[in-house]
Scaffold this motif. Structure first.
Motif, mmCIF file in Angstrom:
data_model
loop_
_atom_site.group_PDB
_atom_site.id
_atom_site.type_symbol
_atom_site.label_atom_id
_atom_site.label_comp_id
_atom_site.label_asym_id
_atom_site.label_seq_id
_atom_site.Cartn_x
_atom_site.Cartn_y
_atom_site.Cartn_z
ATOM 1 N N THR A 132 0.874 -1.167 0.000
ATOM 2 C CA THR A 132 0.000 0.000 0.000
ATOM 3 C C THR A 132 0.910 1.215 0.000
ATOM 4 O OG1 THR A 132 -0.139 0.093 2.414
ATOM 5 C CG2 THR A 132 -1.844 -1.176 1.256
ATOM 6 N N THR A 133 0.388 2.336 -0.446
ATOM 7 C CA THR A 133 1.214 3.532 -0.540
ATOM 8 C C THR A 133 0.453 4.763 -0.058
ATOM 9 O OG1 THR A 133 2.519 4.874 -2.062
ATOM 10 C CG2 THR A 133 0.566 3.853 -2.967
ATOM 11 N N LYS A 134 1.194 5.719 0.527
ATOM 12 C CA LYS A 134 0.640 6.993 1.004
ATOM 13 C C LYS A 134 1.610 8.094 0.661
ATOM 14 C CE LYS A 134 -1.133 5.336 5.277
ATOM 15 N NZ LYS A 134 -1.185 5.549 6.707
ATOM 16 N N SER A 135 1.073 9.262 0.429
ATOM 17 C CA SER A 135 1.912 10.435 0.194
ATOM 18 C C SER A 135 1.605 11.462 1.269
ATOM 19 C CB SER A 135 1.631 11.021 -1.191
ATOM 20 O OG SER A 135 2.370 12.204 -1.369
ATOM 21 N N GLU A 136 2.610 11.785 2.055
ATOM 22 C CA GLU A 136 2.466 12.805 3.102
ATOM 23 C C GLU A 136 3.551 13.846 2.922
ATOM 24 O OE1 GLU A 136 2.431 11.002 6.957
ATOM 25 O OE2 GLU A 136 0.790 9.654 6.422
ATOM 26 N N LYS A 137 3.138 15.091 2.695
ATOM 27 C CA LYS A 137 4.065 16.217 2.520
ATOM 28 C C LYS A 137 5.092 15.935 1.418
ATOM 29 C CE LYS A 137 3.547 17.583 7.309
ATOM 30 N NZ LYS A 137 4.172 17.751 8.589
ATOM 31 N N GLY A 138 4.634 15.337 0.331
ATOM 32 C CA GLY A 138 5.515 15.088 -0.810
ATOM 33 C C GLY A 138 6.396 13.852 -0.681
ATOM 34 N N LYS A 139 6.318 13.130 0.436
ATOM 35 C CA LYS A 139 7.109 11.905 0.608
ATOM 36 C C LYS A 139 6.180 10.700 0.552
ATOM 37 C CE LYS A 139 11.040 13.655 3.042
ATOM 38 N NZ LYS A 139 12.170 13.203 3.794
ATOM 39 N N TRP A 140 6.635 9.702 -0.173
ATOM 40 C CA TRP A 140 5.857 8.493 -0.327
ATOM 41 C C TRP A 140 6.313 7.454 0.677
ATOM 42 C CZ3 TRP A 140 1.716 8.021 -3.480
ATOM 43 C CH2 TRP A 140 1.540 9.018 -4.448
ATOM 44 N N SER A 141 5.343 6.736 1.244
ATOM 45 C CA SER A 141 5.675 5.619 2.134
ATOM 46 C C SER A 141 4.934 4.379 1.636
ATOM 47 C CB SER A 141 5.285 5.938 3.583
ATOM 48 O OG SER A 141 3.885 6.113 3.683
ATOM 49 N N PHE A 142 5.593 3.243 1.820
ATOM 50 C CA PHE A 142 5.046 1.974 1.344
ATOM 51 C C PHE A 142 4.965 0.992 2.506
ATOM 52 C CE2 PHE A 142 7.153 4.043 -2.175
ATOM 53 C CZ PHE A 142 6.213 3.948 -3.179
ATOM 54 N N THR A 143 3.848 0.272 2.598
ATOM 55 C CA THR A 143 3.639 -0.692 3.669
ATOM 56 C C THR A 143 3.306 -2.050 3.057
ATOM 57 O OG1 THR A 143 2.698 1.090 4.985
ATOM 58 C CG2 THR A 143 2.329 -1.157 5.768
ATOM 59 N N PRO A 144 4.045 -3.105 3.441
ATOM 60 C CA PRO A 144 3.740 -4.434 2.898
ATOM 61 C C PRO A 144 2.458 -5.000 3.504
ATOM 62 C CG PRO A 144 5.534 -4.587 4.468
ATOM 63 C CD PRO A 144 5.203 -3.131 4.342
ATOM 64 N N VAL A 145 1.695 -5.713 2.682
ATOM 65 C CA VAL A 145 0.458 -6.366 3.115
ATOM 66 C C VAL A 145 0.511 -7.799 2.620
ATOM 67 C CG1 VAL A 145 -2.061 -6.363 2.909
ATOM 68 C CG2 VAL A 145 -0.824 -4.194 2.971
ATOM 69 N N ARG A 146 0.275 -8.772 3.541
ATOM 70 C CA ARG A 146 0.282 -10.190 3.157
ATOM 71 C C ARG A 146 -0.953 -10.522 2.336
ATOM 72 N NH1 ARG A 146 2.098 -11.686 8.539
ATOM 73 N NH2 ARG A 146 4.291 -12.193 8.304
ATOM 74 N N VAL A 147 -0.734 -11.317 1.290
ATOM 75 C CA VAL A 147 -1.834 -11.781 0.441
ATOM 76 C C VAL A 147 -1.602 -13.245 0.096
ATOM 77 C CG1 VAL A 147 -2.338 -9.526 -0.598
ATOM 78 C CG2 VAL A 147 -0.681 -11.044 -1.695
ATOM 79 N N THR A 148 -2.642 -13.875 -0.393
ATOM 80 C CA THR A 148 -2.545 -15.224 -0.940
ATOM 81 C C THR A 148 -2.775 -15.108 -2.437
ATOM 82 O OG1 THR A 148 -3.453 -16.134 1.100
ATOM 83 C CG2 THR A 148 -3.493 -17.556 -0.828
ATOM 84 N N LYS A 149 -1.887 -15.723 -3.208
ATOM 85 C CA LYS A 149 -2.024 -15.673 -4.661
ATOM 86 C C LYS A 149 -2.993 -16.750 -5.128
ATOM 87 C CE LYS A 149 2.427 -15.813 -5.846
ATOM 88 N NZ LYS A 149 3.647 -15.651 -6.651
ATOM 89 N N GLY A 150 -3.766 -16.397 -6.163
ATOM 90 C CA GLY A 150 -4.708 -17.332 -6.771
ATOM 91 C C GLY A 150 -4.299 -17.616 -8.203
ATOM 92 N N ARG A 151 -5.276 -17.621 -9.084
ATOM 93 C CA ARG A 151 -5.038 -17.912 -10.498
ATOM 94 C C ARG A 151 -4.242 -16.800 -11.184
ATOM 95 N NH1 ARG A 151 -11.261 -18.728 -11.571
ATOM 96 N NH2 ARG A 151 -11.204 -17.116 -10.025
ATOM 97 N N THR A 152 -3.553 -17.172 -12.238
ATOM 98 C CA THR A 152 -2.818 -16.196 -13.032
ATOM 99 C C THR A 152 -3.336 -16.241 -14.465
ATOM 100 O OG1 THR A 152 -1.081 -17.762 -13.636
ATOM 101 C CG2 THR A 152 -0.739 -16.480 -11.636
ATOM 102 N N ASP A 153 -3.352 -15.059 -15.109
ATOM 103 C CA ASP A 153 -3.779 -15.000 -16.504
ATOM 104 C C ASP A 153 -3.323 -13.693 -17.122
ATOM 105 O OD1 ASP A 153 -5.072 -15.781 -18.887
ATOM 106 O OD2 ASP A 153 -6.863 -14.649 -18.339
ATOM 107 N N ASN A 154 -2.658 -13.796 -18.243
ATOM 108 C CA ASN A 154 -2.299 -12.627 -19.045
ATOM 109 C C ASN A 154 -1.509 -11.580 -18.267
ATOM 110 O OD1 ASN A 154 -2.629 -12.389 -21.754
ATOM 111 N ND2 ASN A 154 -4.471 -11.131 -21.621
ATOM 112 N N GLY A 155 -0.596 -12.009 -17.408
ATOM 113 C CA GLY A 155 0.235 -11.065 -16.670
ATOM 114 C C GLY A 155 -0.381 -10.558 -15.380
ATOM 115 N N PHE A 156 -1.560 -11.067 -15.015
ATOM 116 C CA PHE A 156 -2.216 -10.655 -13.780
ATOM 117 C C PHE A 156 -2.356 -11.850 -12.846
ATOM 118 C CE2 PHE A 156 -3.339 -7.227 -16.541
ATOM 119 C CZ PHE A 156 -3.415 -6.127 -15.702
ATOM 120 N N VAL A 157 -2.345 -11.572 -11.539
ATOM 121 C CA VAL A 157 -2.452 -12.611 -10.513
ATOM 122 C C VAL A 157 -3.615 -12.258 -9.601
ATOM 123 C CG1 VAL A 157 -1.272 -13.749 -8.588
ATOM 124 C CG2 VAL A 157 0.044 -12.983 -10.566
ATOM 125 N N GLU A 158 -4.480 -13.233 -9.357
ATOM 126 C CA GLU A 158 -5.569 -13.047 -8.404
ATOM 127 C C GLU A 158 -4.978 -12.933 -7.005
ATOM 128 O OE1 GLU A 158 -9.478 -15.489 -6.744
ATOM 129 O OE2 GLU A 158 -8.133 -16.440 -8.184
#
Length: 185
Positions: A132-158
């Protein structure tokens, strides 16, 4: 000639006797283009006339055409054990030639799922993460979020979220590998 098209093969030579039973020329009509695909026995139950097919040519990477299944064969080929399926290619693509090798993806179901590009997901320590990403006062911050991967198709992952996100949450759509690397520094 009774049809419009392109002369593909000349069967006679100048001065040769033209027997009424002999073909003189082979003409290919390009007004309606069809693609023949082999569908394996295990997938045959998912295929029916009218389904949409995405067609791509090995000689033109990245270029795709739309087609619809026109007919399904009634006999199996012996090797490989598959049935011929014919699809009518929509439009008039000028870069397709008779006998060209094509690859087709038949759309067998229509289901909406949450999906992200491959580059938005990173695997680390047996887990999969998006950012996930946020912009505060012109600075970007990124936070990891756990997910489970599903099906893949055409360069995209569920992706299936393990914790719910707010509807207005912004997500990083690429470079997840580099974001994870920067976090580990």
């Amino acid at each position: 000639s009774p049809i419009n098209g392109t002369v593909e093969k000349v069967e006679v030579q100048t001065g040769e006797y033209a027997d009424p039973q002999k073909s003189l020329f082979r003409i290919v009509n390009t007004n309606h283009l069809f693609a023949d695909f082999l569908v394996f026995e295990k997938d045959l139950g998912k295929v029916r006339a009218g389904q949409e097919v995405t067609v791509s040519a090995e000689s033109a990477p990245g270029l795709t055409f739309r087609a619809r299944i026109y007919s399904i064969g009634k006999m199996f080929e012996s090797s490989p054990k598959a049935v011929h399926v014919r699809a009518h290619i929509e439009g008039k693509p000028s870069n397709l030639i008779s006998g060209m090798y094509l690859r087709g993806k038949i759309k067998t179901e229509n289901e909406s799922v949450a999906a992200l590009p491959d580059e938005a997901i990173v695997d680390e320590g047996g887990e999969s993460f998006i950012f996930t990403t946020k912009s505060e006062k012109g600075k970007w911050s990124f936070t990891p979020v756990r997910v489970t991967k599903g099906r893949t198709d055409n360069g995209f992952v569920e992706v299936k979220l393990k914790t719910a996100l707010l509807p207005a949450t912004l997500l990083a759509l690429d470079n997840a590998y580099y974001l994870m690397s920067e976090m580990k520094k």
